[in-house]
Design an enzyme around this catalytic site. Structure first.
Site, mmCIF file in Angstrom:
data_model
loop_
_atom_site.group_PDB
_atom_site.id
_atom_site.type_symbol
_atom_site.label_atom_id
_atom_site.label_comp_id
_atom_site.label_asym_id
_atom_site.label_seq_id
_atom_site.Cartn_x
_atom_site.Cartn_y
_atom_site.Cartn_z
ATOM 1 N N ASP A 90 37.392 -38.587 124.107
ATOM 2 C CA ASP A 90 38.659 -39.047 123.516
ATOM 3 C C ASP A 90 39.623 -39.557 124.590
ATOM 4 O O ASP A 90 40.495 -40.386 124.328
ATOM 5 C CB ASP A 90 39.372 -37.910 122.765
ATOM 6 C CG ASP A 90 38.452 -36.961 122.023
ATOM 7 O OD1 ASP A 90 37.281 -36.821 122.420
ATOM 8 O OD2 ASP A 90 38.916 -36.328 121.067
ATOM 9 N N ASP A 99 46.984 -35.879 126.220
ATOM 10 C CA ASP A 99 47.251 -36.641 124.996
ATOM 11 C C ASP A 99 48.496 -37.510 125.072
ATOM 12 O O ASP A 99 48.894 -38.112 124.063
ATOM 13 C CB ASP A 99 47.356 -35.690 123.798
ATOM 14 C CG ASP A 99 45.998 -35.120 123.425
ATOM 15 O OD1 ASP A 99 45.006 -35.870 123.499
ATOM 16 O OD2 ASP A 99 45.934 -33.927 123.086
HETATM 17 N N1 GLY Z 1 41.388 -36.154 120.029
HETATM 18 C C1 GLY Z 1 41.051 -35.161 119.101
HETATM 19 C C2 GLY Z 1 40.240 -35.616 117.951
HETATM 20 O O1 GLY Z 1 39.740 -36.714 117.912
HETATM 21 O O2 GLY Z 1 40.092 -34.822 117.046
#
Ligand code: GLY
Length: 408
Positions: free
Chosen positions: A182, A122
């Site tokens: 993601d 992240d």
């Molecule tokens: N990246 C985590 C979400 O979209 O909840």
């Protein structure tokens, strides 16, 4: 013990018109404010709420959502910690006011502790939305140095055999090397790192990750799986799963939006037509989906069993709108309708999905869904919905006034 309060009918007759006039005047103030002025008022409310939480919990750096109607704030380690400073940078970009710059700097600084953290993918979300926006707008060399350290931490998660960046380190009983859709969002940070250093390592990792995602994350109808688990010895796909969606074979709405945004951005950075084609296919899947509601704010999962009563996800809508503005900028003729769709999404978010002025602890949008299967963050404000809404507003403005988007 709550004390019962009794009103006489005379008292009620006095208060009803007063309440009516006060609520009408709040509503008319709301209507008069443009989107950015409204966002400014909400963020100012947020500062007061944050102050109260941090009085008791100084380690919490950014607001993320509401839990049981109280402000839920996170440490720098949380994947969402970069969005609130990002929102403040959007405000600085939109208004040019030093107040927002100072606030953005104040909320960006505490994230620096994460710059050499190698335990998550992240880092793109955390750093590119905060330090990254700050660097774009101020050219602050310290921000650049911090980001480059973080980019090195991010590429440490790249696996040569799998040809992708590992997303999560949790649930090791379930997955050996999980890569989530993601993760496409973290690649912009790496493309940037190559541009500022001239070192192609970051670009190559980002591009290879996108190729691997293109090959393995999509179904025949161009919807995507959430989690692909890889075998690190062979590089083969072991499992195709979901974590936040309704089921392994369903289309989790935010995941579709991340994929769309990711492939439009990868086209911008690499010029590869296949990325643009994939972005168009994802966009069309969303827009032609029988379960896409008329107002274009998706249900939390396109296959949620309780549609039309399923919760919506305004965050997915905001990400989709922002991506569609960019997509429209690479196309011509009829395909420009993507920007009309994005316009409609933004207008609907503003008119039907926004918080009431002064409410929701200063979040701008309401009605997002974070993790329904985990039973949290259902039909609530989420800080990243606000981030992509502000980005989409900025993109709409740029397209209107200059017919092109600014990228760094
Ligand atoms: N990246 C985590 C979400 O979209 O909840």
């Amino acid at each position: 013990m709550f004390r019962k309060v009794y009103f006489s009918s005379k008292t009620l007759l006095y208060w009803i018109p007063v309440i009516f006039v006060v609520s009408l005047s709040c509503k008319s103030e709301e209507v008069k404010l443009d989107e950015i002025a409204f966002a400014g008022k909400q963020l100012t409310t947020a500062f007061q709420e944050i102050e109260q939480v941090r009085h008791n919990f100084p380690e919490l750096v950014s607001p993320r959502s509401l839990r049981s109607d109280t402000l839920f704030m996170v440490k720098a380690r949380d994947w969402t910690s970069g969005f609130f400073p990002g929102n403040l940078w959007w405000m600085y970009e939109a208004t040019g006011e030093d107040f927002w710059k100072a606030k953005a700097m104040e909320f960006t600084a505490p994230l620096e502790v994460m710059k050499d953290f190698k335990g998550t993918h992240d880092l793109g979300f955390i750093f590119y939305c905060s330090f990254g926006k700050g660097y774009q707008l101020t050219g602050n060399e310290h921000y650049k140095a911090v980001m480059l350290e973080a980019a090195d931490a991010l590429i440490s998660r790249y696996n040569e055999k799998v040809k992708a960046i590992r997303s999560w380190d949790h649930n090791t009983d379930k997955w050996q090397f999980p890569v989530i859709i993601d993760n496409m969002m973290n690649l912009e940070f790496l493309f940037w790192a190559t541009k500022v250093t001239g070192d192609s390592t970051y670009y190559n990792i980002a591009d290879t990750h996108a190729e691997t995602t293109l090959a393995n994350h999509f179904r025949d109808d161009f919807s995507s799986y959430h989690v692909i688990d890889y075998d690190t010895l062979t590089g083969e796909v072991k499992k195709k799963n979901t974590h936040q969606g309704y089921s392994h074979e369903s289309s989790w709405s935010r995941g579709q939006a991340w994929g769309l945004y990711g492939f439009v951005m990868c086209y911008r950075e690499t010029g590869k037509e296949k990325y643009l084609e994939m972005a168009e296919k994802i966009a069309n899947l969303m827009l032609e989906h029988p379960n896409m509601p008329d107002d274009l704010i998706p249900y939390w999962d396109y296959d949620a069993p309780d549609i039309p009563n399923a919760p919506r996800d305004a965050s997915a809508a905001a990400i989709m709108a922002s991506a569609m503005f960019e997509l429209s900028s690479y196309l011509s003729g009829d395909d420009l309708s993507y920007s009309q769709v994005a316009d409609k999404v933004l207008d609907n978010l503003t008119s039907k999905y926004r918080s009431r002025l002064g409410e929701n602890k200063g979040f701008i949008l309401d009605h997002s869904t974070g993790h329904l299967p985990g039973k949290h963050e259902v039909d609530v404000p989420l800080v990243y919905a606000d981030y992509y809404y502000l980005e989409a507003l900025q993109r709409r403005k740029e397209l209107k006034f200059t017919s092109e988007l600014k990228f760094y």
